[in-house]
Scaffold this active site. Sequence first.
Site, PDB file in Angstrom:
ATOM      1  N   LEU A   1       0.924  -0.955  -0.308  1.00 43.52           N
ATOM      2  CA  LEU A   1       0.155  -0.394  -0.351  1.00 43.52           C
ATOM      3  C   LEU A   1       1.080   1.635   0.366  1.00 43.52           C
ATOM      4  O   LEU A   1       1.865   0.856   0.972  1.00 43.52           O
ATOM      5  CB  LEU A   1      -0.909   0.115   1.446  1.00 43.52           C
ATOM      6  N   ASP A   2       0.750   2.388  -0.755  1.00 43.13           N
ATOM      7  CA  ASP A   2       1.102   3.589  -0.460  1.00 43.13           C
ATOM      8  C   ASP A   2       1.517   3.733   0.899  1.00 43.13           C
ATOM      9  O   ASP A   2       0.521   4.058   1.817  1.00 43.13           O
ATOM     10  CB  ASP A   2       0.844   4.650  -1.190  1.00 43.13           C
ATOM     11  N   LYS A   3       2.152   5.211   0.730  1.00 43.37           N
ATOM     12  CA  LYS A   3       2.606   5.435   2.437  1.00 43.37           C
ATOM     13  C   LYS A   3       1.445   6.079   3.178  1.00 43.37           C
ATOM     14  O   LYS A   3       1.173   5.699   4.344  1.00 43.37           O
ATOM     15  CB  LYS A   3       3.927   6.330   1.811  1.00 43.37           C
TER      16      LYS A   3
ATOM     17  N   ARG B   1      -5.328   5.775  -7.570  1.00 38.87           N
ATOM     18  CA  ARG B   1      -5.368   7.236  -7.376  1.00 38.87           C
ATOM     19  C   ARG B   1      -5.334   8.078  -8.942  1.00 38.87           C
ATOM     20  O   ARG B   1      -5.406   8.843  -9.428  1.00 38.87           O
ATOM     21  CB  ARG B   1      -4.197   7.706  -7.040  1.00 38.87           C
TER      22      ARG B   1
END
Length: 327
Positions: A151-153, A256
């Site tokens: 997962l992205d930060k 996104r």
Amino acid sequence: MPQDTEDEPELLASVAEQRSARVQAAEHGQRLDKALGAIAGEFSRSYLQQLIDGGAVQVNGQTVTKNAQKLKAFDLLTIDLQPTAQSQAFRPEAMDLALVYQDEDVFVVNKPAGLVVHPAPGHWSGTLLNGLLHLDPGLAAVPRAGIVHRLDKDTSGLMVVARNRLAMDALVQAIAARTMHRRYLAWGHKPWELARQRTVEAPIGRDPRNRLRMAVVDLAHASGKTAKTDFFFLANSLTACLVRCVLHTGRTHQIRVHMASLGHPLLGDAVYGGPPIEGLERQALHAYSLAFAQPKTGQLLSFEAQPPADLQNLLAQWGLSYNDLAL
């Protein structure tokens, strides 16, 4: 924003090891930085040049700081090898991880926003991987400490981690076969005026105008990978929308990028044009649901994690709660 690179690792203060060697006759006239490769070949030339610049190299007992200095046969080289942040990245660190489930083969973790998953330039410590190695030292024997997806930060939510090689191979195969089911909640800019269900099949690659972000690309003219996301409308406010997202592929920043391509960049996602929202310090994206077959038994395991407080507050501003959503 300053950027770290693989070629410019952060040097740590301590000296891990000192090595010495004589310049061979065949190396007479060779540059210092090249000759050091013979006694420290596991390090990059750029790193060795940094050590020279930092005064960590001596020739015949004298500190030398010129990378291009020519050596003579039988010169004595001495180098103080200093560890880099990158070289120490895969170290256990005590961390308060939110475990949703564990058995002998897998962990399921509810990752908070702000936690980097895997060490990378700028984040060589304090990552989920470091916390996992502390939680289960046996993960040191598993590639990437068992991390099979990321997962992205600044994305919160559920992740599965393999605790052994058999489990890792099975989970990687499940992702490739699209039998691992991952669902997200995404808050987008502007009210949703599209069909209640919308599928986006659009390849994703590096944005040719900004290499720090991803973009929908034309594979005939740019490198990238196919990507598919299903979007299901849940609710609108006067200025935003809430959708459920189902991933069929797992490309970098996929939701996104696809949301931005629809004209609905995520709230708080400045990288892709989403507007800032008071009380929200990251993109409004949460991995709320995860389902997969237990690697050894084949039993279906299914998990759900409510959004954290910042996203619950967004729902409350709309007069909604998580339990009101038709997921």
